[in-house]
Design a protein around this motif. Structure first.
Motif, short mmCIF file in Angstrom:
data_model
loop_
_atom_site.label_atom_id
_atom_site.label_comp_id
_atom_site.label_asym_id
_atom_site.label_seq_id
_atom_site.Cartn_x
_atom_site.Cartn_y
_atom_site.Cartn_z
N GLY A 65 0.78 -1.24 -0.03
CA GLY A 65 0.03 0.19 0.01
C GLY A 65 0.88 1.31 0.05
N VAL A 66 0.34 2.46 0.58
CA VAL A 66 1.16 3.53 0.54
C VAL A 66 0.67 4.54 1.79
CG1 VAL A 66 -0.86 4.87 -0.83
CG2 VAL A 66 1.43 5.70 -1.05
N ALA A 95 -7.64 4.69 -6.75
CA ALA A 95 -6.86 3.44 -7.24
C ALA A 95 -7.87 2.42 -7.68
CB ALA A 95 -5.99 2.88 -6.22
N THR A 96 -9.38 2.57 -7.33
CA THR A 96 -10.14 1.67 -7.84
C THR A 96 -11.38 2.12 -8.44
OG1 THR A 96 -11.10 1.87 -5.47
CG2 THR A 96 -9.60 0.08 -5.70
N CYS A 97 -11.56 3.37 -8.55
CA CYS A 97 -12.62 3.87 -9.34
C CYS A 97 -12.23 4.90 -10.43
CB CYS A 97 -13.56 4.69 -8.27
SG CYS A 97 -14.35 3.38 -7.10
N LEU A 131 -3.82 -0.02 2.91
CA LEU A 131 -3.28 -1.18 2.55
C LEU A 131 -4.29 -1.97 1.84
CD1 LEU A 131 -1.88 -2.47 5.96
CD2 LEU A 131 -0.54 -1.44 3.93
N ALA A 132 -3.80 -2.81 0.70
CA ALA A 132 -4.71 -3.56 0.02
C ALA A 132 -4.17 -5.08 -0.18
CB ALA A 132 -4.52 -3.13 -1.68
N ARG A 133 -5.23 -6.04 -0.27
CA ARG A 133 -4.96 -7.26 -0.20
C ARG A 133 -4.37 -7.64 -1.35
NH1 ARG A 133 -7.11 -11.77 2.54
NH2 ARG A 133 -8.85 -10.23 3.48
N ASP A 134 -4.90 -7.30 -2.62
CA ASP A 134 -4.64 -7.49 -4.05
C ASP A 134 -3.22 -6.81 -4.43
OD1 ASP A 134 -4.30 -7.70 -6.90
OD2 ASP A 134 -6.21 -7.55 -7.18
N PRO A 135 -2.28 -7.50 -4.78
CA PRO A 135 -0.99 -6.57 -5.16
C PRO A 135 -1.16 -5.72 -6.16
CG PRO A 135 -0.63 -9.09 -4.73
CD PRO A 135 -1.95 -8.85 -4.81
N ALA A 136 -2.10 -5.92 -7.12
CA ALA A 136 -2.33 -5.16 -8.31
C ALA A 136 -2.82 -3.93 -7.80
CB ALA A 136 -3.21 -5.71 -9.48
N VAL A 137 -3.98 -3.92 -6.81
CA VAL A 137 -4.48 -2.80 -6.21
C VAL A 137 -3.67 -2.02 -5.08
CG1 VAL A 137 -6.30 -1.88 -4.57
CG2 VAL A 137 -6.81 -3.61 -6.04
N GLN A 161 1.17 4.16 -7.33
CA GLN A 161 1.26 4.82 -8.38
C GLN A 161 0.33 6.37 -8.17
OE1 GLN A 161 -0.27 2.24 -11.16
NE2 GLN A 161 1.52 1.21 -11.67
N VAL A 162 -0.98 6.12 -7.66
CA VAL A 162 -1.52 7.39 -7.15
C VAL A 162 -0.66 8.19 -6.37
CG1 VAL A 162 -3.84 7.91 -6.40
CG2 VAL A 162 -3.84 6.10 -7.89
N GLY A 163 -0.25 7.59 -5.20
CA GLY A 163 0.33 8.30 -4.38
C GLY A 163 1.61 9.07 -4.87
#
Length: 384
Positions: A70-71, A86-88, A212-218, A224-226
């Motif tokens: 995560g970031v 990151a998701t929308c 933090l995210a469970r999915d490495p892609a997320v 990247q967004v950060g």
């Protein structure tokens, strides 16, 4: 200067905006190798202090191996911004309980709506029937473990199951509970967000967020967004927050013990009309909180409504209290109080505030780690 034989026990503060490369080959490895080849380039995107912090919180949250996932960001709300972006995208829909922190509502409804991301709100009790409220474009559900400011308890596993059934990501705000007493990844959350300004930092001396995210892609998208938006937490603030995490479990035990003593005292006081704290056996969320939170701890946050449900009565309390100064934030080692009507929910329409139970006589307490007897004595004289 030869630093080969220097082995600090605590990671130094890397107070630098850029890192050097010895060759074009090193520069290329930085941009193309997995994980940047273990190198750093520009602190806007990553640096050792923020990576150590994210890994430490990942361990606290129960992420396997404490892997980077995560970031860390410059404020709590910038963590929420990173999670949503990151998701929308424009045209997507976010779904939340009506019982939500006012700052989150303002960011989602006033700012992200201008980017074409729509948010709607339903009572938490109705949110579990997600199939009835989700839309084809619903991408994300955001909910709090313990709601701000009335401490409504989330049935996390139930909501996670509903989100999985509908194929919607679940983002949990774990700020009020902290990973010391709540680990949402263990029951199915996809992302966990903190205002690290609060319990993770813990000393009222840093402003930070972390998601933090469970999915490495997320998780990669969060990074990247950060970096792209300049949200990444600076080195000194990362170091301070990491230092706070090292005493988190100890502090949360004392926060929880003191908050329970304060809640019990307030529940018996004739000047108090109602107390909101899931550690009280008569609280409607007590059984759920006891089953879901760890170690018999219910956190250091509580709210109460004065029997004289007026702003004047609140002002009298604020001016008399010595150990609960009026402050708009929470979770420091020193106790404080807040007035939700004029701070966290100031920009929420009045009719919606009333429906949520946020009335003129409502006070939110952040109970610190002082001697409990001192806190009770101060409350007694302030309510006298």
């Amino acid at each position: 200067m030869n630093l080969t034989n220097i082995h600090p026990k605590v990671t130094p503060i890397y107070q630098t905006s850029v890192f050097k490369f010895a060759s074009l080959a090193e520069l290329e490895e930085y941009y193309t190798a997995p994980g940047r080849g273990g190198r750093y380039g520009y602190s806007r995107s990553e640096h050792p202090n923020t990576e150590e912090l994210v890994a430490a919180v990942a361990r606290l949250e129960g992420v396997a191996g404490g892997a980077l996932a995560g970031v860390a960001t410059g404020a709590g709300l910038s963590g929420l911004l990173a999670a949503v972006l990151a998701t929308c995208r424009a045209g997507d829909h976010v779904l939340c309980p009506a019982e939500l922190y006012g700052g989150s509502v303002v960011l989602l409804s006033n700012e992200l709506s201008r980017l074409g991301i729509e948010t709607s709100y339903v009572p938490l009790a109705d949110l579990y029937d997600l199939a009835r409220h989700a839309r084809p474009n619903t991408k994300l559900v955001l909910a709090e473990i313990l709601s701000n400011p009335l401490l409504t308890v989330l049935d996390g596993p139930r909501l996670a199951a509903a989100c999985q059934a509908e194929g919607v990501l679940l983002l949990i705000d774990n700020t009020f509970a902290s990973p010391a007493i709540s680990q949402p990844f263990s029951w199915g959350a996809d992302m966990v967000w903190h205002s690290a300004t609060k319990y993770l930092g813990g000393h009222s001396d840093v402003t930070a967020g972390l998601v933090l995210a469970r999915d490495p892609a997320v998780a990669q998208r969060l990074r990247q967004v950060g970096g792209s938006l300049g949200l990444t937490l600076a080195p000194l603030e990362s170091w301070l927050t990491l230092r706070g995490t090292k005493t988190l479990r100890l502090r949360m035990r004392q926060h929880s013990e003191n908050a329970l003593a304060v809640a019990q005292f307030l529940a018996r006081h004739p000047a108090v009309g109602q107390v909101f704290y899931p550690g009280l056996p008569l609280d409607p969320g007590h059984a759920l909180a006891a089953a879901q939170l760890r170690g018999g701890q219910f956190g250091g946050m509580l709210s109460f409504r004065l029997a004289d449900d007026t702003a004047a009565a609140v002002d009298a309390f604020v001016q008399k209290s010595q150990l609960f100064p009026l402050a708009p934030s929470l979770a420091g080692v020193d106790s404080s109080c807040s007035y939700p009507l004029a701070t966290s929910h100031r920009y929420i329409p009045d009719e919606r505030r009333r429906a949520l139970g946020i009335t003129p006589g409502l006070i939110r307490l952040s109970v610190g780690i002082e001697e409990a007897g001192d806190l009770l004595a101060d409350l007694s004289q302030a309510l006298g």
